[in-house]
Scaffold this active site. Structure first.
Site, PDB file in Angstrom:
ATOM      1  N   LYS A 133       0.844  -1.204   0.000  1.00  9.20           N
ATOM      2  CA  LYS A 133       0.000   0.000   0.000  1.00  9.20           C
ATOM      3  C   LYS A 133       0.876   1.250   0.000  1.00  9.20           C
ATOM      4  O   LYS A 133       0.618   2.210  -0.731  1.00  9.20           O
ATOM      5  CB  LYS A 133      -0.933  -0.018   1.218  1.00  9.20           C
ATOM      6  CG  LYS A 133      -2.011  -1.093   1.107  1.00  9.20           C
ATOM      7  CD  LYS A 133      -2.802  -1.311   2.398  1.00  9.20           C
ATOM      8  CE  LYS A 133      -3.781  -2.471   2.235  1.00  9.20           C
ATOM      9  NZ  LYS A 133      -4.567  -2.778   3.446  1.00  9.20           N
ATOM     10  N   ASP A 142     -10.750   3.013   4.453  1.00 14.42           N
ATOM     11  CA  ASP A 142     -11.161   1.618   4.327  1.00 14.42           C
ATOM     12  C   ASP A 142     -12.689   1.484   4.269  1.00 14.42           C
ATOM     13  O   ASP A 142     -13.206   0.412   3.975  1.00 14.42           O
ATOM     14  CB  ASP A 142     -10.676   0.819   5.550  1.00 14.42           C
ATOM     15  CG  ASP A 142      -9.478  -0.065   5.236  1.00 14.42           C
ATOM     16  OD1 ASP A 142      -9.383  -0.543   4.090  1.00 14.42           O
ATOM     17  OD2 ASP A 142      -8.665  -0.273   6.142  1.00 14.42           O
ATOM     18  N   GLN A 172      -4.494  -1.426   9.781  1.00 10.24           N
ATOM     19  CA  GLN A 172      -4.383  -2.750   9.153  1.00 10.24           C
ATOM     20  C   GLN A 172      -4.898  -3.821  10.106  1.00 10.24           C
ATOM     21  O   GLN A 172      -4.492  -3.886  11.263  1.00 10.24           O
ATOM     22  CB  GLN A 172      -2.914  -3.019   8.761  1.00 10.24           C
ATOM     23  CG  GLN A 172      -2.709  -4.294   7.979  1.00 10.24           C
ATOM     24  CD  GLN A 172      -3.401  -4.286   6.609  1.00 10.24           C
ATOM     25  OE1 GLN A 172      -3.532  -3.244   5.975  1.00 10.24           O
ATOM     26  NE2 GLN A 172      -3.851  -5.436   6.155  1.00 10.24           N
TER      27      GLN A 172
HETATM   28  N1  GUN Z   1      -6.859  -6.886   6.420  1.00 11.85           N
HETATM   29  C1  GUN Z   1      -7.268  -7.668   5.394  1.00 11.85           C
HETATM   30  N2  GUN Z   1      -7.858  -6.916   4.451  1.00 11.85           N
HETATM   31  C2  GUN Z   1      -7.839  -5.640   4.900  1.00 11.85           C
HETATM   32  C3  GUN Z   1      -8.305  -4.414   4.340  1.00 11.85           C
HETATM   33  O1  GUN Z   1      -8.886  -4.331   3.247  1.00 11.85           O
HETATM   34  N3  GUN Z   1      -8.090  -3.310   5.105  1.00 11.85           N
HETATM   35  C4  GUN Z   1      -7.461  -3.380   6.316  1.00 11.85           C
HETATM   36  N4  GUN Z   1      -7.306  -2.252   6.984  1.00 11.85           N
HETATM   37  N5  GUN Z   1      -7.025  -4.498   6.835  1.00 11.85           N
HETATM   38  C5  GUN Z   1      -7.210  -5.621   6.128  1.00 11.85           C
END
Ligand code: GUN
Length: 294
Positions: free
Chosen positions: A54, A121, A98
């Site tokens: 990311k 998100d 995350q």
């Molecule tokens: N963990 C697995 N997928 C995601 C996601 O799309 N966003 C976040 N913040 N954590 C994750």
């Protein structure tokens, strides 16, 4: 039965188109670039790798990304204090926490603390509620990416039977909300399956579009899928392998069995994964615009 010419729906061209559009828009902005902070707790291997991807993608499109790592033992109070600080920081547009968190942290408490304008998100109650009302603007990245993929490859959803094998707030529930919307790439009949669903294969075999995200490598072969289905594989499973890393990434679909049988399927890796990251960049730009508003 003659073999079908199964289309492989690669995510990269779709993600590239989204990222090019974000990069162009970012380049026209005056003043500081959009910014996002990634919060990671502990050293879970998959989370380390996702946050790195990311952050790399952010820098490639001109978004300022900063990663803050907290020790596995960090308290919920400490994390909440950090989020409140970031909510108030005028130089931060996006906050991404995350997941998953260590067990002693209440994930919902943390997600709820994020300012809904900075919720890149789309996991806050406010953005989740808006999505179900059909007017969301910060939408969870993986489901939003799936819809972008369907649009790009012109796979109609209207009137189709969509079966989603996942009921999480990250994938299954928001995807169901998106596909139920009164819109061109909505208007589907959606069934959401989960670990208590009985006679799963009877249900998945009804699907015109089958979305798999249940973390069972190679579990879905011809017994679960009808010919002519489109299979969207969101599974990212590490399976042991005799290579440098000691593992390889596999989806929930048995790709070998389904190739030549279904109409189309997304590969793993290289299918939905790149789209999740691309949609995060789109959401960060959107959060920047929201934060500019008085
Ligand atoms: N963990 C697995 N997928 C995601 C996601 O799309 N966003 C976040 N913040 N954590 C994750």
């Amino acid at each position: 039965m003659c073999a079908r010419n199964t289309r492989i729906l690669f995510g990269k061209p779709v993600a590239d188109a989204i990222l090019t559009s974000v990069r162009k828009k970012v380049a026209t902005l005056k003043g500081r670039p959009p910014s996002v902070v990634f919060l990671r707790v502990g050293d879970d291997g998959a989370s380390v790798s996702y946050v790195k991807q990311k952050a790399k993608c952010a820098s490639e499109v001109g978004i300022q990304g900063e990663t803050r790592v907290f020790d596995e033992t960090t308290t919920e109070e400490r994390l909440l204090a950090e989020i409140i600080r970031l909510n108030e920081d005028p130089n931060v547009d996006g906050i991404l926490v995350q997941l998953p968190f260590p067990k002693h942290v209440n994930t919902l408490n943390i997600l709820r603390a994020v300012d809904s304008k900075k919720d890149v998100d789309g996991f806050t109650d406010v953005n989740g509620g808006r999505l179900w009302q059909g007017d969301g603007s910060l939408i969870p990245c993986t489901p939003a990416g799936i819809v972008e993929l369907l649009k790009y490859y012109r796979i109609a959803t209207e009137g189709k039977q969509v079966v989603i094998v996942n009921r999480s707030s990250i994938v299954g529930k928001p995807l169901a909300a998106l596909l139920l919307r009164h819109s061109e790439f909505g208007n589907a009949t959606v069934t959401v399956c989960h670990s208590y669903t009985q006679n799963l294969s009877d249900i998945t075999k009804q699907a015109d579009i089958l979305v798999l995200a249940c973390g069972k490598p190679h579990a879905f072969g011809r017994d679960y899928v009808k010919e002519s289905a489109v299979v969207i594989d969101v599974g990212i499973n590490r399976v042991p392998a005799d290579n440098e890393r000691g593992y390889m990434i596999r989806g929930d679909a048995d790709m070998e069995a389904l190739t030549g049988y279904v109409d189309a399927l997304t590969p793993v890796p290289g299918g939905i994964g790149p789209l999740t990251v691309a949609m995060l960049m789109k959401n960060t730009l959107q959060a920047y615009y929201l934060c500019q508003q008085p």
